[in-house]
Design a protein around this motif. Structure first.
Motif, PDB file in Angstrom:
ATOM      1  N   PHE A  47       0.829  -1.205   0.000  1.00 16.83           N
ATOM      2  CA  PHE A  47       0.000   0.000   0.000  1.00 16.83           C
ATOM      3  C   PHE A  47       0.863   1.255   0.000  1.00 16.83           C
ATOM      4  O   PHE A  47       0.561   2.231  -0.689  1.00 16.83           O
ATOM      5  N   ARG A  48       1.950   1.211   0.735  1.00 13.88           N
ATOM      6  CA  ARG A  48       2.868   2.353   0.750  1.00 13.88           C
ATOM      7  C   ARG A  48       3.444   2.597  -0.640  1.00 13.88           C
ATOM      8  O   ARG A  48       3.570   3.740  -1.092  1.00 13.88           O
TER       9      ARG A  48
ATOM     10  N   LEU B  46       2.033   1.820  -3.521  1.00 20.74           N
ATOM     11  CA  LEU B  46       0.965   2.391  -4.340  1.00 20.74           C
ATOM     12  C   LEU B  46       0.860   3.900  -4.132  1.00 20.74           C
ATOM     13  O   LEU B  46       0.730   4.670  -5.094  1.00 20.74           O
ATOM     14  N   LEU B  47       0.921   4.319  -2.872  1.00 21.49           N
ATOM     15  CA  LEU B  47       0.816   5.743  -2.563  1.00 21.49           C
ATOM     16  C   LEU B  47       2.016   6.510  -3.110  1.00 21.49           C
ATOM     17  O   LEU B  47       1.868   7.599  -3.672  1.00 21.49           O
TER      18      LEU B  47
ATOM     19  N   ARG C 159      -2.655   2.427  -8.778  1.00 22.39           N
ATOM     20  CA  ARG C 159      -3.711   1.690  -8.079  1.00 22.39           C
ATOM     21  C   ARG C 159      -3.615   0.182  -8.270  1.00 22.39           C
ATOM     22  O   ARG C 159      -4.339  -0.576  -7.625  1.00 22.39           O
ATOM     23  N   HIS C 160      -2.730  -0.274  -9.169  1.00 22.33           N
ATOM     24  CA  HIS C 160      -2.660  -1.699  -9.494  1.00 22.33           C
ATOM     25  C   HIS C 160      -1.207  -2.156  -9.435  1.00 22.33           C
ATOM     26  O   HIS C 160      -0.317  -1.499  -9.986  1.00 22.33           O
TER      27      HIS C 160
ATOM     28  N   THR D 160      -4.808  -4.601  -5.883  1.00 21.35           N
ATOM     29  CA  THR D 160      -5.151  -3.186  -6.035  1.00 21.35           C
ATOM     30  C   THR D 160      -5.270  -2.529  -4.673  1.00 21.35           C
ATOM     31  O   THR D 160      -5.334  -3.204  -3.632  1.00 21.35           O
ATOM     32  N   ASP D 161      -5.337  -1.202  -4.696  1.00 16.74           N
ATOM     33  CA  ASP D 161      -5.519  -0.479  -3.436  1.00 16.74           C
ATOM     34  C   ASP D 161      -6.833  -0.879  -2.777  1.00 16.74           C
ATOM     35  O   ASP D 161      -6.924  -0.990  -1.547  1.00 16.74           O
ATOM     36  N   ARG D 162      -7.857  -1.141  -3.583  1.00 18.15           N
ATOM     37  CA  ARG D 162      -9.148  -1.564  -3.033  1.00 18.15           C
ATOM     38  C   ARG D 162      -9.033  -2.931  -2.355  1.00 18.15           C
ATOM     39  O   ARG D 162      -9.613  -3.151  -1.287  1.00 18.15           O
TER      40      ARG D 162
ATOM     41  N   ARG E 283      -7.457  -2.375   1.055  1.00 21.26           N
ATOM     42  CA  ARG E 283      -8.364  -1.746   2.018  1.00 21.26           C
ATOM     43  C   ARG E 283      -9.418  -2.736   2.508  1.00 21.26           C
ATOM     44  O   ARG E 283      -9.735  -2.792   3.696  1.00 21.26           O
TER      45      ARG E 283
END
Length: 208
Positions: free
Chosen positions: A24-25, A27-28, A33-34, A48-50, A53
């Protein structure tokens, strides 16, 4: 336009043993997002980020480090992919039908790129010519041989260069043509087209 013309490369990837927190880090940091999941040069899945989460929200926040779960536990396997020589419209069709936001691009089994919904929107902008100064005409044509040639012939006769031309069928025996041309004087062109019997939908006729 082909997938290779719009895909992003090189691809940012993670391994299956990465933690969700680290993925996640990443991605940011990269503003993406993928993340394709790769091990020993082989595509194993995508996350993915989704996904991250949702996975962390289902874990007990009081438990031992929810973000320490590994990517391989959460990733989507059996990934739908594209080839660099696929047409962009085929990639768009697949993404729409599968309701997915990206397609890793494989060539001879090697991950060479990734294409996302944003990349396909950029491709649409380029295909329609809106990235260059231009005017827009929209004309309804009978769906029969020679009508599109008659339209382009009219424009050529007026010394107008076509930046892009897209067409699609309508209900009934008609085709709608959307044309980007190298002039902003589209009202004058539209009036000339109407005088030649064309059904011009855009620009609208001015009330004189």
């Amino acid at each position: 336009m082909l997938v290779k013309d719009v895909m992003r490369a090189p691809v940012v990837t993670v391994g299956p043993d990465w933690t969700l927190e680290d993925a996640f880090r990443l991605l940011l940091e990269r503003g993406i997002r993928h993340l394709p999941v790769v091990a020993e040069g082989r595509l194993l899945g995508i996350i993915t980020d989704r996904d991250i989460r949702l996975a962390t929200s289902h874990l007990n926040p009081q438990g031992p480090c929810p973000g320490c779960a590994q990517v391989g536990e959460v990733m989507t396997e059996g990934v739908v992919t594209a080839h660099p020589l696929d047409p962009v419209e085929e990639a768009a069709r697949v993404m729409r039908e599968r309701k997915i936001g990206s397609l890793p691009v494989l060539e001879d089994g090697e991950l060479v790129g990734i294409v996302t919904g944003i990349d396909l929107l950029d491709a649409l902008l380029r295909l329609t010519g809106v990235t260059e100064p231009s005017g827009r005409l929209e004309v309804r044509l009978p769906d029969r041989p020679g009508e599109l040639a008659r339209l382009t012939g009219f424009l050529a006769g007026r010394g107008v260069n076509i930046h892009s031309l897209l067409s699609y069928p309508e209900d009934g025996d008609f085709v709608r043509a959307v044309v980007r041309v190298n002039t902003l004087e589209t009202h004058l062109l539209a009036e000339g087209l109407r005088q030649e019997g064309f059904a011009v939908l855009w620009p609208p006729q001015k009330p004189w």
